[in-house]
Write a protein that holds these residues in place. Structure first.
Motif, PDB file in Angstrom:
ATOM      1  N   ALA A 135      22.033   3.098 -39.952  1.00  0.00           N
ATOM      2  CA  ALA A 135      22.747   3.668 -38.801  1.00  0.00           C
ATOM      3  C   ALA A 135      22.556   5.175 -38.752  1.00  0.00           C
ATOM      4  O   ALA A 135      22.356   5.763 -37.692  1.00  0.00           O
ATOM      5  CB  ALA A 135      24.227   3.315 -38.889  1.00  0.00           C
ATOM      6  N   LEU A 136      22.598   5.810 -39.945  1.00  0.00           N
ATOM      7  CA  LEU A 136      22.410   7.264 -39.986  1.00  0.00           C
ATOM      8  C   LEU A 136      21.027   7.652 -39.484  1.00  0.00           C
ATOM      9  O   LEU A 136      20.864   8.588 -38.702  1.00  0.00           O
ATOM     10  CB  LEU A 136      22.607   7.779 -41.419  1.00  0.00           C
ATOM     11  CG  LEU A 136      24.032   7.669 -41.958  1.00  0.00           C
ATOM     12  CD1 LEU A 136      24.104   8.167 -43.384  1.00  0.00           C
ATOM     13  CD2 LEU A 136      24.984   8.457 -41.069  1.00  0.00           C
ATOM     14  N   VAL A 137      19.999   6.908 -39.951  1.00  0.00           N
ATOM     15  CA  VAL A 137      18.631   7.227 -39.538  1.00  0.00           C
ATOM     16  C   VAL A 137      18.431   6.931 -38.053  1.00  0.00           C
ATOM     17  O   VAL A 137      17.681   7.619 -37.363  1.00  0.00           O
ATOM     18  CB  VAL A 137      17.621   6.429 -40.385  1.00  0.00           C
ATOM     19  CG1 VAL A 137      16.192   6.714 -39.935  1.00  0.00           C
ATOM     20  CG2 VAL A 137      17.777   6.754 -41.856  1.00  0.00           C
ATOM     21  N   SER A 138      19.132   5.905 -37.565  1.00  0.00           N
ATOM     22  CA  SER A 138      18.870   5.451 -36.196  1.00  0.00           C
ATOM     23  C   SER A 138      19.293   6.480 -35.151  1.00  0.00           C
ATOM     24  O   SER A 138      18.726   6.511 -34.063  1.00  0.00           O
ATOM     25  CB  SER A 138      19.585   4.135 -35.937  1.00  0.00           C
ATOM     26  OG  SER A 138      20.938   4.343 -35.664  1.00  0.00           O
ATOM     27  N   VAL A 139      20.277   7.339 -35.481  1.00  0.00           N
ATOM     28  CA  VAL A 139      20.774   8.277 -34.464  1.00  0.00           C
ATOM     29  C   VAL A 139      19.694   9.270 -34.016  1.00  0.00           C
ATOM     30  O   VAL A 139      19.393   9.353 -32.825  1.00  0.00           O
ATOM     31  CB  VAL A 139      22.045   9.010 -34.974  1.00  0.00           C
ATOM     32  CG1 VAL A 139      22.470  10.072 -33.988  1.00  0.00           C
ATOM     33  CG2 VAL A 139      23.161   8.010 -35.197  1.00  0.00           C
TER      34      VAL A 139
END
Lengths: 258, 238
Positions: free
Chosen positions: A63-67
């Motif tokens: 989720a962190l990378v996806s932003v």
């Protein structure tokens, strides 16, 4: 509506399922073996813990990378758009197993390099490689979910909020994101379920998750019931998640009910 | 002897893995293509069962979907690969014939077909829901039999509506074939794995595997775009 009755075909196929279930129960009773249970039961529980922690960690780091990836996809900058598109295309267009092999075995070739930058401890371990590939894989999917959800909010919402004189960041946090997350809720929970299923693949590179423990138990006993128990456990996890999702979704979208 | 260069390794010569990997590409494509019709037909039948007024059929189809959508694909494959011989030989022994083996290809076809059909049934089901009742009623008013309505009126629209969902499933199928390499099928991933081990060039060969899958995905996208245009050719006049 007319009363729904069961026809011959329906009773036949349902009977087939009943027969299969009966056969399964008879089989499990027949092969019931307390010694096997005492030996491998705890191993299965360990595997379950590994699976769950693997899924939670990779979902969160994904989720962190996806932003940034999602915003890169929507950016005006060509380079950012191209890079994030390539990232998403690679991770969605190739099999997870190939990605895991590429990171776990392929990065081993650059051992010297990773030792110099002090990251070899990370890429040496099957567990970290599994975590790394799963995180990046889910990041690509989550980025697309996030982008789709943000783009699904009508332009008028931006324009209306700007007419009220709100700064861009406030518009995004207070107006756009809540509406986007409502849209993204169902795809996000689907992604979690898909990750539970996909995480089984790490068993191939000797991570002892639920399927890994199952393979070990089967390899030692050649007892097919080991796989049946794994199936029961995986199905229960997925069903529990699915039901939680339904309850949460009902609760969060209750203002939309008329 | 000099160590073979990268191009030698990827070529078709003495040290080349090109021919083996090309064979793997063929195996991957044929497995996916062999699974597709099974999955589509089963998925369609399941969707019909879910739509029927017969609660027993509904329930049976829903049990199927719950199981094969919920199990990890790899576990389904293992269940089929290790379980099918058990089951088959039990039946065959009762009939008095010798034991058989189920090959990796056939197990892969069955396992991936089960998974594909479970997902496809949901795609078909929502496509069915998108077709207005009036289409059925119009067909009935023309005096067509139910089967004719289905084939002449509903199915062409159904394919158009279901295509994006089915295209997604096809991509998943293509990627899931990689799992069958685990039970020894000589597909792209298996062949590159062998090459990587023998030539000690894992990054090169697994990178190549990823590139090959990407090419297959791109070709599929192009093919699907073509099918999409074909299904919409009637709509351009409007």
């Amino acid at each position: 509506m007319a009363p729904r009755r069961a026809g011959i075909a329906g009773i036949l196929v349902l009977g087939l399922w009943a027969l299969a279930a009966l056969g399964l129960v008879i089989y499990l009773v027949n092969v019931w073996n307390p010694a096997l249970f005492a030996k491998y039961g705890p191993a299965y529980l360990d595997g379950l813990v590994v699976t769950v922690s693997l899924v939670i960690t990779s979902i969160v780091s994904g989720a962190l990378v996806s932003v940034p990836v999602a915003f890169g996809r929507m950016a005006r900058n060509r380079l950012a758009r191209g890079l994030s598109f390539a990232f998403v295309y690679f991770f969605r267009g190739t099999p997870l197993l190939a990605q895991i092999f590429l990171f776990y075995y392929g990065f081993g070739e650059f051992r010297g390099f990773f030792e110099t930058i002090g990251l070899w401890w990370f890429f040496r371990e099957a567990w970290y490689c599994a975590l790394f590939s799963l995180s990046l894989n889910t990041a690509a999917y989550q980025a697309e979910i996030l982008r789709g959800a943000i783009e699904s909010v009508p332009r008028g919402q931006w324009e209306g909020a700007r007419a009220l004189g709100l700064p861009r960041l406030v518009i995004f946090w207070k107006v756009i994101l809540p509406q986007a997350l409502m849209v993204a809720l169902r795809p996000y929970t689907n992604e979690i379920i898909l990750m539970v299923k996909a995480s089984a693949i790490v068993a191939i590179i000797t991570v002892y998750d639920l399927l890994g423990e199952t393979r070990r138990a089967y390899g030692r006993t050649f007892d097919f019931q080991t796989y049946i128990w794994a199936a029961v456990l995986y199905l229960s996890i997925v069903e529990v998640l699915r039901n939680i999702t339904n309850v949460v979704e009902k609760r969060l979208t209750r203002h939309q009910k008329r | 002897m000099n160590a073979p260069s990268t191009w030698d390794l990827l070529g078709f010569g003495e040290f080349g893995w090109g021919d083996d990997i090309a064979l793997g590409v063929l195996v991957t494509i044929s497995l996916a293509l062999a699974t597709l019709p099974i999955g589509l037909v089963m998925g369609f039948l399941l969707a019909l069962a879910k739509r029927s007024e017969d609660w027993a059929l509904n329930l049976a189809a829903n049990i199927y979907t719950t199981i094969f959508r919920g199990l990890p694909e790899l576990l389904t494959l293992f269940l089929v690969y290790f379980g099918a011989p058990h089951l088959l030989n039990g039946v065959l022994a009762a009939l008095g014939t010798g034991p058989v083996e189920v090959s990796g290809f056939v197990s892969g076809m069955i396992a991936l077909g089960l998974v594909f059909s479970a997902f496809a049934s949901e795609v078909f089901l929502s496509a069915f829901r998108a077709i207005p009742r009036g289409q059925w009623e119009g067909g009935m008013a023309l005096g067509l039999r139910n089967s004719r309505i289905m084939i002449l009126i509903i199915l062409p629209q159904l394919i158009r509506i279901a295509l994006p969902g089915l295209a997604n499933l096809w991509m998943n199928l293509l990627k899931d074939t990689a799992l069958v390499s685990v039970v020894g099928l000589t597909d792209i991933l298996r062949q590159t794995q062998t090459a990587a081990r023998v030539a000690r060039e894992p990054f090169l060969f697994f990178g190549l595997a990823c590139v090959l899958y990407l090419i297959l995905t791109m070709l599929s996208s192009a093919g699907i775009a073509g099918i999409d245009r074909w299904t919409k050719r009637g709509g351009t006049a409007r």
